[in-house]
Design a protein around this motif. Structure first.
Motif: not given
Length: 454
Positions: A76-77, A79-80, A197-199, A202
């Motif tokens: 999750w980290s 990706r987001r 959040g999203d850093h 991809t």
């Protein structure tokens, strides 16, 4: 004025970093308080719930299930970002506390500990990723040292307070009272995760890692459950062991299990440090009560001293900075853990004074404080934005599974020694010393990963 402004970013409490530092410090401190408290009162809980045979499992369970949370948070980290994993980790951790606090049997308590582990595993990865995103490499050793410092107050007051609460209110409130502390930490850390959040990553790791993580967690716990059984059933621990090895090959960087120089050896060193040390920690209060007749409060003083020494050693390695390489710090750390475990074996076998046994544990704690933070620094030195989550996840997996697997084996050996008339505590501490020997050898192979602190 210009010089002052240039100096500010060099401190983790400079305006640019203060909110993040304080939020993470508070969260670690509250979780640390619960960990210290549970270690202190668990021998009494096991006796009250008639679950002495599950004693090691109460420590192995959260470590094993933490692997699942670790992998999920790593995916999750990448990706987001770390924000949502951190929030969900606190929810799961709190749910586990409630289950433990209301558990009517040892089996239910182990279930609560499994929930705690899911939350704790995700929490570790979220914090590591946040460190990599929010702090430049030159400040990361100080951040990791602050994590160790966050254990100081819980170490000073946690064991004594837990023993007092257990004696006058009931051990259940050791768990239930911690829920409020976690809720408070959530409020404190909110500003730190806002906007994280999203850093931009991809590509994430395959979801199959979650399946391997779950398989590894089940297999680690099966090693103890099956290995402790009598007769043919005990042979089931052998395939469980093989499943653990196969799962680790899928979850860790290639070459970790054979200590390939560089990042794989760093990951391996982290796992061996945890395996050796937490075998000692899980049983130190127990042995001080059983062999030396100390109360929970007096035995818990060993945890207090180790917390302070661990934090002090972490500060020393941070202040030394590039004057001591990451490899050098890890070699010193593993050597001290080995020394402490070996001295503890001697203390138990020769029944030396209790203070000698406690001091042996303190030596091991100093080794963890000096070497443990540098495993994180060395890992981040080898990471990029695309794989920081994966590598952080791998480091935590080695940490959790290393300790969980060692505790499962310790539980099997403890039961076998007890049945055969041998000293079960000495047997467990011999295991810890053996793991320490391997840790010393593997630490020597980490030089390819960040020889100097950046």
């Amino acid at each position: 004025m210009t010089e002052t402004q240039q100096d500010r970013p060099e401190r983790i409490l400079a305006p640019a970093y203060a909110a993040t530092t304080i939020g993470m410090f508070a969260l670690i401190a509250f979780v640390a308080f619960e960990a210290m408290a549970v270690t202190t009162v668990m021998p009494g809980i096991a006796r009250e719930l008639h679950g002495e045979d599950l004693y090691a499992l109460t420590f192995a369970a959260p470590l094993a299930s933490g692997v699942i949370g670790t992998v999920a948070a790593g995916l999750w980290s990448d990706r987001r970002g770390p924000a949502l994993p951190l929030v969900l980790s606190m929810v799961l951790f709190s749910a586990g506390l409630v289950v433990c606090g209301t558990a009517p049997t040892m089996e239910v308590l182990v279930g609560g500990r499994l929930l705690q582990g899911l939350g704790g595993g995700a929490l570790t990865v979220g914090l590591y990723v946040l460190v990599g995103l929010a702090f430049p490499p030159r400040l990361q050793p100080s951040v990791f040292a602050s994590f160790a410092a966050a254990w100081v107050l819980p170490s000073l007051f946690g064991p004594a307070l837990a023993a007092y609460v257990a004696a006058h209110v009931g051990w259940r409130w050791v768990f239930l009272g911690a829920v409020a502390l976690v809720a408070l930490s959530a409020l404190l850390i909110a500003p730190a995760v806002r906007g994280r959040g999203d850093h931009g990553a991809t590509q994430g790791a395959p979801l199959s890692r979650l399946l391997w993580a779950a398989l590894a967690a089940v297999a680690v716990l099966a090693v103890e459950l099956l290995g402790s059984a009598r007769g043919v059933t005990g042979l089931g621990a052998i395939p469980a062991f093989l499943v653990v090895v196969l799962s680790l090959r899928r979850l860790l960087p290639p070459g970790t299990l054979v200590a390939r120089p560089g990042l794989p050896a760093v990951i391996g060193t982290r796992g061996l440090l945890s395996a050796a040390f937490f075998c000692v920690e899980a049983y130190i209060v127990y042995v001080l009560q059983e062999d030396w007749g100390l109360t929970a409060g007096r035995a818990g003083l060993a945890l207090t001293v180790v917390g302070v020494i661990w934090a002090a050693a972490s500060q020393v390695q941070a202040r030394l900075g590039p004057r001591v390489s990451n490899t050098g710090a890890m070699r010193v750390g593993t050597a001290l853990v080995l020394t402490g475990a070996t001295l503890l074996v001697v203390s138990v076998v020769l029944h030396l004074p209790a203070v000698v046994a406690a001091a042996s544990y303190v030596v091991a704690g100093a080794g963890m404080g000096f070497g443990y933070p540098r495993t994180g620094v060395a890992m981040l030195d080898e990471s990029t934005d695309e794989d920081r989550g994966f590598n952080s996840s791998a480091l935590s997996i080695a940490d959790s599974l290393g300790a969980a697997f060692a505790l499962s084996v310790a539980g099997v050996l403890f039961d076998a020694a007890d049945r055969s008339g041998a000293d079960p505590f000495a047997t467990v501490f011999v295991l810890a010393a053996g793991l320490g020997v391997v840790g010393v050898l593997v630490a020597r192979r980490t030089s390819a990963a960040g020889a100097q602190v950046a």
